[in-house]
Design a protein around this motif. Structure first.
Motif, PDB file in Angstrom:
ATOM      1  N   ASP A 228      -3.240   4.894  -3.986  1.00  0.00           N
ATOM      2  CA  ASP A 228      -4.690   4.679  -4.050  1.00  0.00           C
ATOM      3  C   ASP A 228      -4.919   3.318  -4.695  1.00  0.00           C
ATOM      4  N   LEU A 229      -5.270   2.327  -3.883  1.00  0.00           N
ATOM      5  CA  LEU A 229      -5.326   0.934  -4.324  1.00  0.00           C
ATOM      6  C   LEU A 229      -6.739   0.367  -4.215  1.00  0.00           C
ATOM      7  N   PRO A 230      -7.008  -0.773  -4.844  1.00  0.00           N
ATOM      8  CA  PRO A 230      -8.271  -1.473  -4.594  1.00  0.00           C
ATOM      9  C   PRO A 230      -8.438  -1.753  -3.105  1.00  0.00           C
ATOM     10  N   ALA A 231      -9.680  -1.871  -2.666  1.00  0.00           N
ATOM     11  CA  ALA A 231      -9.988  -1.862  -1.228  1.00  0.00           C
ATOM     12  C   ALA A 231      -9.189  -2.888  -0.426  1.00  0.00           C
ATOM     13  N   PHE A 232      -9.109  -4.119  -0.897  1.00  0.00           N
ATOM     14  CA  PHE A 232      -8.420  -5.151  -0.125  1.00  0.00           C
ATOM     15  C   PHE A 232      -6.932  -4.844  -0.025  1.00  0.00           C
ATOM     16  N   GLU A 233      -6.317  -4.547  -1.155  1.00  0.00           N
ATOM     17  CA  GLU A 233      -4.894  -4.226  -1.152  1.00  0.00           C
ATOM     18  C   GLU A 233      -4.623  -2.959  -0.340  1.00  0.00           C
ATOM     19  N   GLN A 234      -5.556  -1.993  -0.404  1.00  0.00           N
ATOM     20  CA  GLN A 234      -5.399  -0.765   0.372  1.00  0.00           C
ATOM     21  C   GLN A 234      -5.354  -1.057   1.862  1.00  0.00           C
ATOM     22  N   ALA A 235      -6.215  -1.954   2.319  1.00  0.00           N
ATOM     23  CA  ALA A 235      -6.252  -2.292   3.746  1.00  0.00           C
ATOM     24  C   ALA A 235      -4.929  -2.891   4.208  1.00  0.00           C
ATOM     25  N   LEU A 236      -4.381  -3.817   3.412  1.00  0.00           N
ATOM     26  CA  LEU A 236      -3.109  -4.446   3.781  1.00  0.00           C
ATOM     27  C   LEU A 236      -1.967  -3.429   3.748  1.00  0.00           C
ATOM     28  N   PHE A 237      -1.932  -2.657   2.686  1.00  0.00           N
ATOM     29  CA  PHE A 237      -0.835  -1.692   2.519  1.00  0.00           C
ATOM     30  C   PHE A 237      -0.887  -0.603   3.583  1.00  0.00           C
ATOM     31  N   ASP A 238      -2.063  -0.059   3.828  1.00  0.00           N
ATOM     32  CA  ASP A 238      -2.186   0.999   4.838  1.00  0.00           C
ATOM     33  C   ASP A 238      -1.776   0.497   6.217  1.00  0.00           C
TER      34      ASP A 238
ATOM     35  N   LEU B 183       1.852   0.547  10.733  1.00  0.00           N
ATOM     36  CA  LEU B 183       2.620  -0.214  11.717  1.00  0.00           C
ATOM     37  C   LEU B 183       4.103   0.139  11.645  1.00  0.00           C
ATOM     38  N   THR B 184       4.596   0.410  10.446  1.00  0.00           N
ATOM     39  CA  THR B 184       6.007   0.756  10.281  1.00  0.00           C
ATOM     40  C   THR B 184       6.279   2.193  10.688  1.00  0.00           C
ATOM     41  N   SER B 185       5.371   3.106  10.327  1.00  0.00           N
ATOM     42  CA  SER B 185       5.584   4.532  10.584  1.00  0.00           C
ATOM     43  C   SER B 185       5.412   4.898  12.046  1.00  0.00           C
ATOM     44  N   ASP B 186       4.384   4.334  12.677  1.00  0.00           N
ATOM     45  CA  ASP B 186       4.047   4.760  14.039  1.00  0.00           C
ATOM     46  C   ASP B 186       3.372   3.611  14.789  1.00  0.00           C
ATOM     47  N   PRO B 187       4.144   2.599  15.165  1.00  0.00           N
ATOM     48  CA  PRO B 187       3.540   1.411  15.771  1.00  0.00           C
ATOM     49  C   PRO B 187       2.772   1.689  17.058  1.00  0.00           C
ATOM     50  N   SER B 188       3.141   2.731  17.771  1.00  0.00           N
ATOM     51  CA  SER B 188       2.440   3.023  19.026  1.00  0.00           C
ATOM     52  C   SER B 188       0.996   3.454  18.793  1.00  0.00           C
ATOM     53  N   GLU B 189       0.676   3.881  17.575  1.00  0.00           N
ATOM     54  CA  GLU B 189      -0.675   4.325  17.263  1.00  0.00           C
ATOM     55  C   GLU B 189      -1.546   3.223  16.666  1.00  0.00           C
ATOM     56  N   VAL B 190      -0.979   2.049  16.461  1.00  0.00           N
ATOM     57  CA  VAL B 190      -1.740   0.940  15.877  1.00  0.00           C
ATOM     58  C   VAL B 190      -2.440   0.173  16.993  1.00  0.00           C
TER      59      VAL B 190
ATOM     60  N   HIS C  50       3.286 -10.131  11.360  1.00  0.00           N
ATOM     61  CA  HIS C  50       4.608 -10.751  11.328  1.00  0.00           C
ATOM     62  C   HIS C  50       5.399 -10.327  10.091  1.00  0.00           C
ATOM     63  N   SER C  51       4.753 -10.321   8.932  1.00  0.00           N
ATOM     64  CA  SER C  51       5.481  -9.979   7.703  1.00  0.00           C
ATOM     65  C   SER C  51       5.938  -8.530   7.719  1.00  0.00           C
ATOM     66  N   VAL C  52       5.119  -7.635   8.262  1.00  0.00           N
ATOM     67  CA  VAL C  52       5.515  -6.230   8.364  1.00  0.00           C
ATOM     68  C   VAL C  52       6.632  -6.081   9.393  1.00  0.00           C
ATOM     69  N   ALA C  53       6.471  -6.722  10.535  1.00  0.00           N
ATOM     70  CA  ALA C  53       7.425  -6.549  11.628  1.00  0.00           C
ATOM     71  C   ALA C  53       8.812  -7.075  11.281  1.00  0.00           C
ATOM     72  N   ILE C  54       8.880  -8.228  10.625  1.00  0.00           N
ATOM     73  CA  ILE C  54      10.209  -8.783  10.349  1.00  0.00           C
ATOM     74  C   ILE C  54      10.959  -7.929   9.342  1.00  0.00           C
ATOM     75  N   PHE C  55      10.202  -7.153   8.528  1.00  0.00           N
ATOM     76  CA  PHE C  55      10.894  -6.268   7.601  1.00  0.00           C
ATOM     77  C   PHE C  55      11.291  -4.952   8.242  1.00  0.00           C
ATOM     78  N   GLY C  56      10.701  -4.599   9.373  1.00  0.00           N
ATOM     79  CA  GLY C  56      11.262  -3.516  10.155  1.00  0.00           C
ATOM     80  C   GLY C  56      12.685  -3.854  10.575  1.00  0.00           C
ATOM     81  N   TRP C  57      12.897  -5.119  10.878  1.00  0.00           N
ATOM     82  CA  TRP C  57      14.215  -5.629  11.277  1.00  0.00           C
ATOM     83  C   TRP C  57      15.117  -5.770  10.042  1.00  0.00           C
ATOM     84  N   ALA C  58      14.619  -6.472   9.025  1.00  0.00           N
ATOM     85  CA  ALA C  58      15.439  -6.754   7.848  1.00  0.00           C
ATOM     86  C   ALA C  58      15.865  -5.470   7.132  1.00  0.00           C
TER      87      ALA C  58
END
Length: 202
Positions: free
Chosen positions: A135-145, A150-157, A180-188
């Motif tokens: 449970d984060l502040p609104a801006f950080e929540q948007a980025l984190f969620d 995107l990592t859990s279920d990319p087909s639903e994004v 990009h930052s989320v996706a490259i860490f799916g790889w890394a």
């Protein structure tokens, strides 16, 4: 630029829980020996993430110098380029992916960088305490969620997620940087999980 000291004969504790502690990473496979590396491998090793010393992880990736030669500039551009999403925002995206994928080493690195950049240790503390339910502040929540989805279920994004990010104040360029930052860490994350394990420093 220096290669790491070989500490593989020193038993150390493997780390399984999320932490902001600086960790080492021990490969399961052999690293390229810099002194006997081929010209192609040395060329690939000439640019490193963050322009720091050559890590064991990079020395493992140097077994495929052609891929490493493409990977490192791409990684540096995604995480460190000027303009677009803030460095802290990119680190939060990387952290979100790493939490979902349970990559303890990557999470430690990017949590520490996020705290250093944004001076918000409470954000990381909440993520570590509740993981994807943080449970984060609104801006950080948007980025984190978004990183979690995107990592859990990319087909639903899709469009709804982008609409929500725009309503949170992100421009299209910032949204692309976040993806990009989320996706490259799916790889890394997957490479680090498969090729080695996080350990406490000696």
């Amino acid at each position: 630029m220096s290669a790491p000291t070989d500490t593989t004969d020193t038993p150390r504790e493997t780390v399984h829980d999320f932490t902001t502690e600086a960790l080492d990473w021990k490969p399961y496979v052999g690293m390229v020996d810099y002194e006997s590396a081929t010209p192609s491998q040395r060329a690939a090793l000439s640019m490193t993430p963050s322009n720091k010393g050559i890590s064991p992880y990079v020395l493992v990736l140097a077994h495929e110098p052609e891929a490493l030669r493409e990977r490192t500039p791409l990684f540096n551009d995604i995480m460190y380029s000027e303009g677009g999403l803030s460095r802290g925002g990119r680190e939060l995206g990387a952290l979100g992916a790493s939490v979902v994928n349970r990559c303890v080493y990557c999470a430690a690195v990017h949590a520490a960088r996020y705290i250093q950049l944004e001076k918000k240790p409470e954000v990381v503390e909440e993520i570590y305490a509740r993981e994807t339910k943080a449970d984060l502040p609104a801006f950080e929540q948007a980025l984190f969620d978004f990183a979690v989805d995107l990592t859990s279920d990319p087909s639903e994004v899709g469009g709804y997620h982008l609409y929500h990010l725009r309503n949170s104040g992100l421009s299209d360029l910032e949204i692309l940087d976040l993806i990009h930052s989320v996706a490259i860490f799916g790889w890394a994350n997957r490479l680090m999980h498969t090729l080695g394990e996080p350990q406490r420093k000696a």
